[in-house]
Design a protein around this motif. Structure first.
Motif, PDB file in Angstrom:
ATOM      1  N   VAL A 105      -0.806  -0.793   8.375  1.00  0.00           N
ATOM      2  CA  VAL A 105       0.032   0.359   8.722  1.00  0.00           C
ATOM      3  C   VAL A 105       1.351   0.308   7.957  1.00  0.00           C
ATOM      4  O   VAL A 105       1.809   1.326   7.417  1.00  0.00           O
ATOM      5  CB  VAL A 105       0.267   0.418  10.251  1.00  0.00           C
ATOM      6  CG1 VAL A 105       1.371   1.387  10.606  1.00  0.00           C
ATOM      7  CG2 VAL A 105      -1.021   0.782  10.958  1.00  0.00           C
ATOM      8  N   VAL A 106       1.950  -0.872   7.882  1.00  0.00           N
ATOM      9  CA  VAL A 106       3.203  -1.007   7.132  1.00  0.00           C
ATOM     10  C   VAL A 106       2.967  -0.727   5.649  1.00  0.00           C
ATOM     11  O   VAL A 106       3.760  -0.032   5.004  1.00  0.00           O
ATOM     12  CB  VAL A 106       3.821  -2.406   7.354  1.00  0.00           C
ATOM     13  CG1 VAL A 106       4.949  -2.674   6.385  1.00  0.00           C
ATOM     14  CG2 VAL A 106       4.302  -2.537   8.784  1.00  0.00           C
ATOM     15  N   ALA A 107       1.873  -1.233   5.096  1.00  0.00           N
ATOM     16  CA  ALA A 107       1.571  -0.988   3.685  1.00  0.00           C
ATOM     17  C   ALA A 107       1.337   0.500   3.428  1.00  0.00           C
ATOM     18  O   ALA A 107       1.822   1.048   2.434  1.00  0.00           O
ATOM     19  CB  ALA A 107       0.355  -1.800   3.260  1.00  0.00           C
ATOM     20  N   ALA A 108       0.612   1.159   4.315  1.00  0.00           N
ATOM     21  CA  ALA A 108       0.373   2.594   4.145  1.00  0.00           C
ATOM     22  C   ALA A 108       1.678   3.382   4.246  1.00  0.00           C
ATOM     23  O   ALA A 108       1.893   4.339   3.499  1.00  0.00           O
ATOM     24  CB  ALA A 108      -0.620   3.082   5.191  1.00  0.00           C
ATOM     25  N   ALA A 109       2.558   2.970   5.151  1.00  0.00           N
ATOM     26  CA  ALA A 109       3.852   3.650   5.277  1.00  0.00           C
ATOM     27  C   ALA A 109       4.689   3.450   4.017  1.00  0.00           C
ATOM     28  O   ALA A 109       5.349   4.385   3.545  1.00  0.00           O
ATOM     29  CB  ALA A 109       4.598   3.137   6.500  1.00  0.00           C
ATOM     30  N   LEU A 110       4.660   2.244   3.461  1.00  0.00           N
ATOM     31  CA  LEU A 110       5.415   1.997   2.235  1.00  0.00           C
ATOM     32  C   LEU A 110       4.867   2.804   1.065  1.00  0.00           C
ATOM     33  O   LEU A 110       5.632   3.336   0.260  1.00  0.00           O
ATOM     34  CB  LEU A 110       5.403   0.505   1.898  1.00  0.00           C
ATOM     35  CG  LEU A 110       6.240  -0.383   2.805  1.00  0.00           C
ATOM     36  CD1 LEU A 110       6.035  -1.847   2.446  1.00  0.00           C
ATOM     37  CD2 LEU A 110       7.702  -0.018   2.719  1.00  0.00           C
ATOM     38  N   VAL A 111       3.554   2.908   0.970  1.00  0.00           N
ATOM     39  CA  VAL A 111       2.953   3.700  -0.109  1.00  0.00           C
ATOM     40  C   VAL A 111       3.299   5.171   0.066  1.00  0.00           C
ATOM     41  O   VAL A 111       3.642   5.861  -0.895  1.00  0.00           O
ATOM     42  CB  VAL A 111       1.425   3.480  -0.151  1.00  0.00           C
ATOM     43  CG1 VAL A 111       0.752   4.492  -1.049  1.00  0.00           C
ATOM     44  CG2 VAL A 111       1.124   2.074  -0.616  1.00  0.00           C
TER      45      VAL A 111
ATOM     46  N   PHE B 191       5.914   6.401   1.580  1.00  0.00           N
ATOM     47  CA  PHE B 191       7.338   6.546   1.277  1.00  0.00           C
ATOM     48  C   PHE B 191       7.568   6.519  -0.228  1.00  0.00           C
ATOM     49  O   PHE B 191       8.362   7.280  -0.754  1.00  0.00           O
ATOM     50  CB  PHE B 191       8.137   5.436   1.955  1.00  0.00           C
ATOM     51  CG  PHE B 191       9.594   5.465   1.611  1.00  0.00           C
ATOM     52  CD1 PHE B 191      10.424   6.425   2.152  1.00  0.00           C
ATOM     53  CD2 PHE B 191      10.131   4.533   0.736  1.00  0.00           C
ATOM     54  CE1 PHE B 191      11.765   6.459   1.831  1.00  0.00           C
ATOM     55  CE2 PHE B 191      11.466   4.560   0.408  1.00  0.00           C
ATOM     56  CZ  PHE B 191      12.289   5.532   0.962  1.00  0.00           C
ATOM     57  N   ARG B 192       6.853   5.651  -0.906  1.00  0.00           N
ATOM     58  CA  ARG B 192       7.019   5.523  -2.355  1.00  0.00           C
ATOM     59  C   ARG B 192       6.579   6.799  -3.069  1.00  0.00           C
ATOM     60  O   ARG B 192       7.158   7.187  -4.074  1.00  0.00           O
ATOM     61  CB  ARG B 192       6.214   4.334  -2.848  1.00  0.00           C
ATOM     62  CG  ARG B 192       6.416   4.024  -4.286  1.00  0.00           C
ATOM     63  CD  ARG B 192       5.684   2.769  -4.656  1.00  0.00           C
ATOM     64  NE  ARG B 192       5.766   2.576  -6.085  1.00  0.00           N
ATOM     65  CZ  ARG B 192       5.039   1.745  -6.756  1.00  0.00           C
ATOM     66  NH1 ARG B 192       4.161   1.001  -6.127  1.00  0.00           N
ATOM     67  NH2 ARG B 192       5.159   1.622  -8.049  1.00  0.00           N
ATOM     68  N   ARG B 193       5.559   7.454  -2.564  1.00  0.00           N
ATOM     69  CA  ARG B 193       5.083   8.689  -3.191  1.00  0.00           C
ATOM     70  C   ARG B 193       6.059   9.837  -2.985  1.00  0.00           C
ATOM     71  O   ARG B 193       6.088  10.772  -3.769  1.00  0.00           O
ATOM     72  CB  ARG B 193       3.726   9.076  -2.626  1.00  0.00           C
ATOM     73  CG  ARG B 193       2.632   8.193  -3.137  1.00  0.00           C
ATOM     74  CD  ARG B 193       1.300   8.649  -2.641  1.00  0.00           C
ATOM     75  NE  ARG B 193       0.264   7.732  -3.108  1.00  0.00           N
ATOM     76  CZ  ARG B 193      -0.950   7.700  -2.629  1.00  0.00           C
ATOM     77  NH1 ARG B 193      -1.311   8.526  -1.676  1.00  0.00           N
ATOM     78  NH2 ARG B 193      -1.826   6.839  -3.095  1.00  0.00           N
ATOM     79  N   ARG B 194       6.842   9.790  -1.928  1.00  0.00           N
ATOM     80  CA  ARG B 194       7.791  10.868  -1.654  1.00  0.00           C
ATOM     81  C   ARG B 194       9.060  10.765  -2.480  1.00  0.00           C
ATOM     82  O   ARG B 194       9.807  11.719  -2.579  1.00  0.00           O
ATOM     83  CB  ARG B 194       8.170  10.873  -0.181  1.00  0.00           C
ATOM     84  CG  ARG B 194       7.068  11.352   0.692  1.00  0.00           C
ATOM     85  CD  ARG B 194       7.541  11.462   2.098  1.00  0.00           C
ATOM     86  NE  ARG B 194       6.441  11.883   2.945  1.00  0.00           N
ATOM     87  CZ  ARG B 194       6.475  11.895   4.238  1.00  0.00           C
ATOM     88  NH1 ARG B 194       7.561  11.514   4.866  1.00  0.00           N
ATOM     89  NH2 ARG B 194       5.442  12.281   4.937  1.00  0.00           N
ATOM     90  N   VAL B 195       9.331   9.603  -3.037  1.00  0.00           N
ATOM     91  CA  VAL B 195      10.552   9.420  -3.815  1.00  0.00           C
ATOM     92  C   VAL B 195      10.433  10.220  -5.104  1.00  0.00           C
ATOM     93  O   VAL B 195       9.454  10.122  -5.834  1.00  0.00           O
ATOM     94  CB  VAL B 195      10.781   7.922  -4.124  1.00  0.00           C
ATOM     95  CG1 VAL B 195      11.947   7.738  -5.065  1.00  0.00           C
ATOM     96  CG2 VAL B 195      11.002   7.165  -2.838  1.00  0.00           C
TER      97      VAL B 195
END
Length: 148
Positions: free
Chosen positions: A105-111, A113-117
Motif C-alpha cells: 500500500v505504501v509503495a502504491a501510494a508513493l508511485v 504520488f510520483r506520477r502526479r508530480v
C-alpha cells in the motif's frame, strides 16, 4: 516484450526479505517479551505465549507469583517449554501478510504520488529540460513581479 518497472523489481528484491525478517523478529520478540495475565494457580501449568497464535507453552507451576497477575516467559532450563512449530509458522505467515500488505500500500501510494508530480519546465517550456540550477536559484531570489 515489456520490461518490469524498476520500483516493482526493487520492491520484490528488497521489500519481501525485509518484510520477512521484520515479521520473524516481531513474532519471536513478541513471544519473549509480552507478559500474560494469569488468574488462577492451575493456569500456571500451561501458560501460552505468542500473538496472534499461541506457539510457546511453559509450565510455571514451580513459581509463586501473586495471583491474579502477569507472568513472562521464564528460563527454559528451570521450567519446561513446548514450542509448536506449525503454530509458529502460521503466526509468522499472518504477521508477514500484514506487513507485506502495508508495504504494498505504501509503495502504491508513493508511485501514485510520483506520477502526479509535474516535471519541471525550462525556459523553453519543454518538459524534461529544467533550467540550470543557478537560474532556478536566481528566479527564486528575484522579487515577485505583478502579473499583467
Amino acid at each position: 516484450m515489456t520490461r518490469p518497472r524498476s520500483w516493482l523489481l526493487a520492491l520484490v528484491a528488497f521489500g519481501v526479505p525485509v518484510a520477512f525478517l521484520f515479521s520473524l523478529v516481531f513474532v519471536v520478540m513478541e513471544a519473549l517479551s509480552q507478559p500474560v495475565l494469569v488468574g488462577r494457580r492451575r493456569d500456571l501449568a500451561s501458560v501460552g505465549f505468542g500473538r496472534p497464535l499461541v506457539w510457546v507453552h511453559q509450565d510455571l507451576t514451580s513459581t509463586d507469583p501473586p495471583l491474579p497477575g502477569t507472568v513472562g516467559l521464564d528460563s527454559p532450563w528451570e521450567h519446561p517449554v513446548q514450542v509448536h512449530g506449525v503454530a509458529f509458522l502460521l503466526d509468522l505467515m499472518i504477521v508477514f501478510a500484514v506487513v507485506a500488505v502495508v508495504v504494498l500500500v505504501v509503495a502504491a501510494a508513493l508511485v501514485a504520488f510520483r506520477r502526479r508530480v509535474v516535471p519541471l519546465r525550462g525556459r523553453s517550456g519543454s518538459p524534461g529540460e529544467p533550467d540550470p540550477p543557478h537560474s532556478q536559484l536566481n528566479r527564486l531570489c528575484e522579487p515577485a513581479r505583478p502579473r499583467a
